[in-house]
Design a protein around this motif. Structure first.
Motif, PDB file in Angstrom:
ATOM      1  N   GLU A   8       6.688  -1.829  -8.233  1.00 50.03           N
ATOM      2  CA  GLU A   8       5.915  -3.072  -8.102  1.00 50.03           C
ATOM      3  C   GLU A   8       4.611  -2.672  -8.065  1.00 50.03           C
ATOM      4  O   GLU A   8       3.843  -3.466  -8.528  1.00 50.03           O
ATOM      5  N   GLU A   9       4.186  -1.515  -7.583  1.00 47.51           N
ATOM      6  CA  GLU A   9       2.636  -1.430  -7.462  1.00 47.51           C
ATOM      7  C   GLU A   9       2.094  -1.186  -9.008  1.00 47.51           C
ATOM      8  O   GLU A   9       0.992  -1.653  -9.283  1.00 47.51           O
ATOM      9  N   GLN A  12       1.652  -4.684 -10.564  1.00 45.98           N
ATOM     10  CA  GLN A  12       0.381  -5.028  -9.776  1.00 45.98           C
ATOM     11  C   GLN A  12      -0.861  -4.366 -10.531  1.00 45.98           C
ATOM     12  O   GLN A  12      -1.709  -5.446 -10.720  1.00 45.98           O
ATOM     13  N   ASN A  13      -0.795  -3.346 -10.737  1.00 43.82           N
ATOM     14  CA  ASN A  13      -2.330  -2.535 -11.137  1.00 43.82           C
ATOM     15  C   ASN A  13      -2.408  -3.078 -12.632  1.00 43.82           C
ATOM     16  O   ASN A  13      -3.445  -3.406 -13.218  1.00 43.82           O
ATOM     17  N   HIS A  16      -3.830  -6.754 -12.616  1.00 44.41           N
ATOM     18  CA  HIS A  16      -5.174  -6.405 -12.405  1.00 44.41           C
ATOM     19  C   HIS A  16      -6.073  -5.971 -13.501  1.00 44.41           C
ATOM     20  O   HIS A  16      -7.346  -6.422 -13.713  1.00 44.41           O
ATOM     21  N   PHE A  90       8.593  -9.858  -8.456  1.00 40.28           N
ATOM     22  CA  PHE A  90       7.889 -10.899  -9.337  1.00 40.28           C
ATOM     23  C   PHE A  90       8.583 -11.679 -10.470  1.00 40.28           C
ATOM     24  O   PHE A  90       8.091 -12.317 -11.243  1.00 40.28           O
ATOM     25  N   ILE A 147       0.497 -16.031  -6.617  1.00 39.24           N
ATOM     26  CA  ILE A 147      -0.073 -14.729  -6.888  1.00 39.24           C
ATOM     27  C   ILE A 147      -1.160 -14.430  -5.833  1.00 39.24           C
ATOM     28  O   ILE A 147      -1.394 -13.674  -5.082  1.00 39.24           O
ATOM     29  N   ARG A 150      -0.914 -13.440  -2.170  1.00 40.72           N
ATOM     30  CA  ARG A 150      -0.328 -12.163  -1.748  1.00 40.72           C
ATOM     31  C   ARG A 150      -1.360 -11.323  -1.222  1.00 40.72           C
ATOM     32  O   ARG A 150      -2.672 -11.224  -2.059  1.00 40.72           O
ATOM     33  N   THR A 152      -1.929  -8.151  -1.382  1.00 40.93           N
ATOM     34  CA  THR A 152      -2.364  -6.825  -2.407  1.00 40.93           C
ATOM     35  C   THR A 152      -3.168  -7.685  -3.237  1.00 40.93           C
ATOM     36  O   THR A 152      -4.242  -6.877  -4.083  1.00 40.93           O
ATOM     37  N   PHE A 153      -2.937  -8.907  -3.884  1.00 33.35           N
ATOM     38  CA  PHE A 153      -3.863  -9.521  -4.792  1.00 33.35           C
ATOM     39  C   PHE A 153      -5.460  -9.826  -4.258  1.00 33.35           C
ATOM     40  O   PHE A 153      -6.481  -9.259  -5.035  1.00 33.35           O
ATOM     41  N   LYS A 156      -7.596  -6.939  -4.146  1.00 29.72           N
ATOM     42  CA  LYS A 156      -8.267  -6.045  -5.442  1.00 29.72           C
ATOM     43  C   LYS A 156      -9.050  -7.329  -6.044  1.00 29.72           C
ATOM     44  O   LYS A 156      -9.659  -6.762  -7.185  1.00 29.72           O
TER      45      LYS A 156
END
Length: 412
Positions: A8-9, A12-13, A16, A90, A147, A150, A152-153, A156
């Motif tokens: 998942e990470e 996510q990266n 971004h 996702f 999105i 979240r 985590t979003f 960043k």
């Protein structure tokens, strides 16, 4: 043996990474100006990710649609995000995005550009405008809203905005973005002002403080509505829990935003609070019996866009409920067994569950959800959610919001 799911990470990266390039491209194409990137307008939390999805759809060359992911190392084999290897968190986003790909690629180039403009809150250039662009933009913005909710979003996104600002900067002058992530329910609030949520296009010296009475009136009105929403959640039976009760267990940040959005709908539709024909809100007031009538003209400039949108949502929500009632009455009078799903109820479902692409599935009351993700419901839910995100950036509103959730919210 089914393919393993991607980390998942890592996904996510990768998002971004693409988001930084998408914001930079939007800056080059004059879809987003430097001052907007720097001011970190609340809508930028939505238009930024939506643009990323739009550019990814334009670049897509596979069927079914997939997303090529950046290589972890130069020697790593190429990898694509597909429905088979997508992390469960996702999968819904990917499905909605994939459904828009053929629609976006099927547009004429000038309509594709119009779509990008609509995503960014700009008017389309084509006359007459293509209504399909508005529908697609609503779908992409709906995914972008989820999105952006979240944590985590949010953590960043500031670096994404800064990367776009730094791209092509001249004379060594660096502009720094003012984006500050909204506080999560487990952390102390960070400083912000109403100007960071609704910054004017031109600089304004007026800063609203917590002592501004107009903010107090609207804040207490929203808190009162939020208390009603949270009470509905906690009072729901264990055997048939409120949909948000489940969301609070497995996705607290999204549940937090959904509760605020439902509170906005509570304010919008409670009789006597929103008075559209007078451009006014009858606010909760401890000092005035019957409440305090706050008009748009009496509202300070920086708060006015927020109040105007709240009144507009109230007007449209009330009209939507009237139309829903009329449609139900007509169906009953005709003897139709299939009572149409009220649009207003559909909006609440979208706010809680998000927008999804799915076949017809059984729902409460025997109703069936439409497989299509198009419609006024998505567009209206986007407006409510966008206003909810904006509220989360205003310090005067969020300073006691954590306490409201702690006292009245559901227990884990």
């Amino acid at each position: 043996m089914p393919p393993s799911k991607l980390d998942e990470e890592y996904v996510q990266n990768s998002f971004h990474t693409y988001l930084k390039s998408s914001l930079t491209q939007a800056k080059v194409e004059k879809l987003i100006e430097d001052q907007v990137l720097a001011s970190a307008e609340a809508d930028l939390m939505i238009s930024g990710p939506a643009l990323c999805l739009y550019f990814a759809a334009l670049r897509c060359t596979t069927n079914p649609p997939s997303v090529p992911l950046p290589r972890a190392t130069k020697s790593a084999p190429p990898l694509e995000l597909t429905a088979d290897n997508c992390p469960p968190a996702f999968l819904g986003f990917l499905a909605v995005w994939a459904a828009t790909v053929p629609r976006i690629q099927g547009l004429a180039p000038h309509h594709q550009h119009d779509l990008a403009r609509i995503i960014c809150g700009l008017d389309p250039i084509s006359i007459p405008p293509n209504p399909e662009c508005t529908c697609i933009a609503a779908d992409l913005r709906a995914v972008a809203i989820e999105i952006s909710q979240r944590r985590t979003f949010q953590d960043k996104y500031a670096s994404d905005l800064q990367a776009a600002l730094d791209a092509g900067s001249r004379n060594g002058l660096k502009v720094k973005t003012s984006f500050v992530p909204p506080p999560d329910s487990s952390s102390a609030s960070s400083p912000s002002s109403v100007l960071s949520a609704f910054p004017p296009r031109s600089p304004s010296p007026l800063i609203l403080t917590q002592d501004t009475p107009e903010i107090d009136f609207i804040r207490e009105t929203l808190y009162s509505a939020l208390a009603v929403v949270l009470e509905q959640i906690t009072a729901s039976p264990t055997r048939n829990p409120h949909p948000l009760a489940r969301l609070f267990k497995y996705d607290p940040p999204r549940a937090h935003f959904a509760a605020v959005s439902l509170a906005i709908l509570e304010v919008a539709t409670t009789e006597g609070i929103i008075i559209p024909d007078q451009n006014a809100i009858m606010c909760v007031s401890a000092r005035e019996i019957g409440g305090h009538k706050l008009t748009l003209n009496a509202c300070p400039g920086p708060l006015r866009p927020f109040m105007s949108e709240l009144i507009s949502i109230g007007r449209d929500a009330q009209m939507m409920q009237v139309a829903d009632n009329d449609a139900t009455i007509k169906a009953i009078e005709k003897g139709d067994e299939d009572i149409p799903e009220p649009m207003f109820e559909r909006v609440k479902v979208i706010i809680i569950d998000g927008v999804r692409v799915s076949g017809d599935s059984a729902e409460s009351g025997g109703r069936r959800r439409r497989g299509s993700i198009e419609g006024r419901g998505v567009t209206f839910a986007n407006r409510v959610n966008a206003l909810g995100l904006s509220i989360s950036k205003i310090n005067a509103f969020r300073e006691r919001e954590k306490m409201v959730f702690e006292v009245l919210g559901p227990r884990p």
